[in-house]
Design an enzyme around this catalytic site. Structure first.
Site, PDB file in Angstrom:
ATOM      1  N   LYS A  22      59.436  38.761  37.636  1.00  0.00           N
ATOM      2  CA  LYS A  22      60.288  37.854  38.707  1.00  0.00           C
ATOM      3  C   LYS A  22      60.615  36.488  37.949  1.00  0.00           C
ATOM      4  CE  LYS A  22      58.183  35.406  42.314  1.00  0.00           C
ATOM      5  NZ  LYS A  22      58.814  34.052  42.445  1.00  0.00           N
ATOM      6  N   ASN A  23      59.719  35.778  37.569  1.00  0.00           N
ATOM      7  CA  ASN A  23      59.862  34.382  36.991  1.00  0.00           C
ATOM      8  C   ASN A  23      60.603  34.454  35.835  1.00  0.00           C
ATOM      9  OD1 ASN A  23      58.264  33.529  39.335  1.00  0.00           O
ATOM     10  ND2 ASN A  23      56.718  33.414  38.329  1.00  0.00           N
ATOM     11  N   CYS A 116      57.261  30.007  49.020  1.00  0.00           N
ATOM     12  CA  CYS A 116      56.071  30.099  49.629  1.00  0.00           C
ATOM     13  C   CYS A 116      55.459  28.711  50.015  1.00  0.00           C
ATOM     14  CB  CYS A 116      54.883  30.520  48.389  1.00  0.00           C
ATOM     15  SG  CYS A 116      54.973  32.212  48.091  1.00  0.00           S
ATOM     16  N   ARG A 121      56.327  20.648  47.445  1.00  0.00           N
ATOM     17  CA  ARG A 121      56.986  21.239  46.551  1.00  0.00           C
ATOM     18  C   ARG A 121      58.117  20.079  46.142  1.00  0.00           C
ATOM     19  NH1 ARG A 121      56.780  27.451  45.410  1.00  0.00           N
ATOM     20  NH2 ARG A 121      55.200  27.047  44.004  1.00  0.00           N
ATOM     21  N   ASP A 304      49.379  31.148  39.906  1.00  0.00           N
ATOM     22  CA  ASP A 304      49.704  32.273  40.666  1.00  0.00           C
ATOM     23  C   ASP A 304      48.971  33.431  40.629  1.00  0.00           C
ATOM     24  OD1 ASP A 304      52.176  31.392  41.381  1.00  0.00           O
ATOM     25  OD2 ASP A 304      53.391  32.699  39.846  1.00  0.00           O
ATOM     26  N   ARG A 396      58.672  39.922  48.255  1.00  0.00           N
ATOM     27  CA  ARG A 396      59.529  38.903  47.374  1.00  0.00           C
ATOM     28  C   ARG A 396      59.351  39.280  46.060  1.00  0.00           C
ATOM     29  NH1 ARG A 396      57.752  33.534  47.997  1.00  0.00           N
ATOM     30  NH2 ARG A 396      59.060  33.169  46.278  1.00  0.00           N
TER      31      ARG A 396
HETATM   32  C1  UD1 Z   1      54.808  27.040  39.605  1.00  0.00           C
HETATM   33  C2  UD1 Z   1      54.180  27.323  38.355  1.00  0.00           C
HETATM   34  C3  UD1 Z   1      54.475  28.573  37.889  1.00  0.00           C
HETATM   35  C4  UD1 Z   1      54.345  29.557  38.614  1.00  0.00           C
HETATM   36  C5  UD1 Z   1      55.444  29.128  40.012  1.00  0.00           C
HETATM   37  C6  UD1 Z   1      55.501  30.011  41.151  1.00  0.00           C
HETATM   38  C7  UD1 Z   1      52.678  25.822  36.811  1.00  0.00           C
HETATM   39  C8  UD1 Z   1      52.823  24.488  35.979  1.00  0.00           C
HETATM   40  N1  UD1 Z   1      53.967  26.293  37.279  1.00  0.00           N
HETATM   41  O1  UD1 Z   1      56.274  26.744  39.039  1.00  0.00           O
HETATM   42  O2  UD1 Z   1      53.799  29.037  36.656  1.00  0.00           O
HETATM   43  O3  UD1 Z   1      55.032  30.693  38.277  1.00  0.00           O
HETATM   44  O4  UD1 Z   1      54.961  27.720  40.395  1.00  0.00           O
HETATM   45  O5  UD1 Z   1      54.287  29.914  41.923  1.00  0.00           O
HETATM   46  O6  UD1 Z   1      51.552  26.420  37.093  1.00  0.00           O
HETATM   47  N2  UD1 Z   1      56.230  18.832  40.667  1.00  0.00           N
HETATM   48  C9  UD1 Z   1      56.488  17.518  41.017  1.00  0.00           C
HETATM   49  N3  UD1 Z   1      57.948  17.398  41.028  1.00  0.00           N
HETATM   50  C10 UD1 Z   1      58.835  18.173  40.615  1.00  0.00           C
HETATM   51  C11 UD1 Z   1      58.311  19.385  40.308  1.00  0.00           C
HETATM   52  C12 UD1 Z   1      57.056  19.734  40.602  1.00  0.00           C
HETATM   53  O7  UD1 Z   1      55.554  16.698  41.370  1.00  0.00           O
HETATM   54  O8  UD1 Z   1      60.162  17.856  40.656  1.00  0.00           O
HETATM   55  C13 UD1 Z   1      54.769  19.106  40.842  1.00  0.00           C
HETATM   56  C14 UD1 Z   1      54.592  20.076  41.863  1.00  0.00           C
HETATM   57  O9  UD1 Z   1      54.335  19.463  43.097  1.00  0.00           O
HETATM   58  C15 UD1 Z   1      53.335  20.948  41.479  1.00  0.00           C
HETATM   59  C16 UD1 Z   1      53.484  21.070  39.842  1.00  0.00           C
HETATM   60  O10 UD1 Z   1      54.492  19.727  39.734  1.00  0.00           O
HETATM   61  O11 UD1 Z   1      52.144  20.109  41.770  1.00  0.00           O
HETATM   62  C17 UD1 Z   1      54.092  22.343  39.347  1.00  0.00           C
HETATM   63  O12 UD1 Z   1      55.269  22.516  39.915  1.00  0.00           O
HETATM   64  P1  UD1 Z   1      56.489  23.378  38.945  1.00  0.00           P
HETATM   65  O13 UD1 Z   1      55.765  23.994  37.636  1.00  0.00           O
HETATM   66  O14 UD1 Z   1      57.832  22.737  39.185  1.00  0.00           O
HETATM   67  O15 UD1 Z   1      56.378  24.504  40.027  1.00  0.00           O
HETATM   68  P2  UD1 Z   1      57.181  25.855  39.782  1.00  0.00           P
HETATM   69  O16 UD1 Z   1      58.406  25.703  38.926  1.00  0.00           O
HETATM   70  O17 UD1 Z   1      57.308  26.472  41.098  1.00  0.00           O
END
Ligand code: UD1
Length: 416
Positions: A22-23, A116, A121, A304, A396
């Site tokens: 998915k990712n 989720c 986020r 995850d 999802r």
């Molecule tokens: C994250 C996971 C990814 C997983 C996906 C789905 C990590 C590093 N990332 O990716 O492996 O597949 O969720 O569950 O494990 N953040 C900020 N500002 C931003 C973006 C992020 O502060 O602009 C913080 C988030 O709040 C969080 C962390 O960074 O604490 C990780 O976020 P990010 O890697 O961006 O999340 P996803 O891309 O959703």
């Protein structure tokens, strides 16, 4: 209301083929927007998030055709550059079309993403990086309007290796003018796969697989066919199922090379795991041994799989700590596992878990995608029947978790 019913407390034995990631697939679909032509993705998972992303691309004017897990995206015409509120809220990955739309059309409108409910986020890192590359961004409540007279390559440094922000910068940089040097990039295998697809499309990227990516903008890209790799999180889910219920299994196309930390942890917990070509063999005879686990960005233990780890520690022998360092609010599944007899004490970002060997079947609710799948895994290790409601979260990201766990010998069905 989608419901899954599991009869547990019986060892597993069987074989399963792992769906596409998915990712990896979602940012690849966004990447197709960059090219005025056709991108073909093979081994695409048949999951709700993919269908949602297809809807987003189609609403912009792309033509998508998904047949036998092969997805052709014809992006010759991109007439609309807005992600609707509904689509934006349905899926967090909707935000990664921002960079691609800016690169292709010079404008984009989107909403703060949904997905989720696993903690706050924010997308400040995404927006800040795009601004540095020449985008002007206005925020009105939850609405984001971005525009540019032309993206320019520059030095971008991420203060945290955000997966989504790395994807947005990459997608924006591919058709920007000049060179973008991105430091502090996320190193998740799905980023590497995105870089490989973009390179096959004609992008110029150096440093693939590292935290420093150098992207030289190009004027145009070319038609490409690309195979989406197996989903490492789905693989981790089914390995966890065998560990929780006991038994043995063979998982095919599961990307063992990207599960080093997870397989290492599972071995410490007592699983016998061997990677053999594209097959992963697992055998679990005893109850898992308790260990301490901490989530972190790749190559660490993935957030995850944190809720799967919570299940494994709940059916272990001994006490273990589980620390979540990526998403602070990701412990919602603990409350559901309590109903099944688990002993979990949450202290801030840490869960202290005392293993009980087995759990008891109960009526529980899926709270998020991975947490929902973890409840199915818990059900397999529970005496009696577990009834999981709100399973739409699970679809999802899992094509058919009941089909897969059944082929591993589990007694699990979807109630219609
Ligand atoms: C994250 C996971 C990814 C997983 C996906 C789905 C990590 C590093 N990332 O990716 O492996 O597949 O969720 O569950 O494990 N953040 C900020 N500002 C931003 C973006 C992020 O502060 O602009 C913080 C988030 O709040 C969080 C962390 O960074 O604490 C990780 O976020 P990010 O890697 O961006 O999340 P996803 O891309 O959703």
């Amino acid at each position: 209301m989608s419901v899954i019913v599991v009869q547990g407390y019986c060892p597993l034995k069987g074989e399963v083929e792992i769906q596409g990631s998915k990712n990896a697939a979602l940012p690849m679909m966004a990447a197709a927007l960059l090219h005025k032509g056709t991108t073909i993705l093979k081994h695409v998972p048949m999951i709700q998030d993919v269908f949602c992303m297809m809807g987003i691309l189609e609403s912009m004017g792309c033509k998508c055709c998904l047949k036998d897990r092969t997805l052709a995206i014809d992006a010759r015409e991109v007439a609309d550059t807005e992600v609707s509120r509904e689509d934006g809220k349905a899926m967090r990955s909707s935000i990664i079309v921002l960079g691609a739309l800016l690169g292709r059309c010079g404008e984009a409108k989107a909403y703060y993403p949904g997905g989720c409910s696993i903690g706050s986020r924010p997308i400040d890192l995404h927006l800040e990086a795009l601004k540095q590359m020449g985008a002007e961004i206005e925020e009105e409540g939850e609405r984001i309007r971005a525009g540019t007279t032309g993206l320019r390559g520059t030095a971008v440094s991420l203060s945290y290796p955000s997966v989504g922000a790395t994807e947005n910068v990459l997608l924006a940089a591919v058709r920007a003018e000049g060179v973008t040097v991105l430091t502090g990039a996320a190193m998740e295998p799905e980023i590497e796969q995105l870089c490989r697809l973009l390179s096959a499309m004609g992008a110029r990227i150096e440093g693939i697989g590292t935290s420093r990516l150098r992207i030289e903008g190009v004027d145009s890209l070319k038609d490409t066919t690309y195979h989406v790799p197996g989903d490492r999180i789905v693989t981790g889910t089914y390995l966890s199922a065998v560990m929780a219920a006991g038994g043995e299994a063979v998982l095919r196309k599961g990307s063992a090379e990207h599960l080093g930390c997870v397989i290492g942890t599972m071995r410490r917990m007592g699983a016998e795991i061997a990677a053999d070509g594209d097959a992963i063999r697992i055998r679990m005879e005893e109850r898992p041994r308790a260990v301490s686990i901490e989530t972190s960005p790749y190559p660490g233990f993935p957030t995850d799989l944190q809720s799967m780890a919570m299940v494994l520690l709940s059916v272990s022998q001994g006490r273990g700590d589980l620390k979540e360092t990526v998403f602070e609010g990701r412990f919602a599944t603990a409350k559901q596992l309590h109903k099944m007899g688990a002993e979990i004490i949450i202290e801030g970002t840490k869960a202290r878990i005392t293993g009980k060997g087995f759990l008891n079947g109960a009526a529980v609710q899926a709270c998020d995608l991975r947490g929902g799948a973890a409840l199915a895994v818990a059900g397999l290790a529970a005496r009696g029947e577990t009834r999981i409601t709100r399973c739409h979260h699970i679809y999802r990201g899992y094509e058919d978790i009941c089909r897969d766990l059944k082929s591993l010998g589990g007694s699990i069905q979807r109630e219609l």
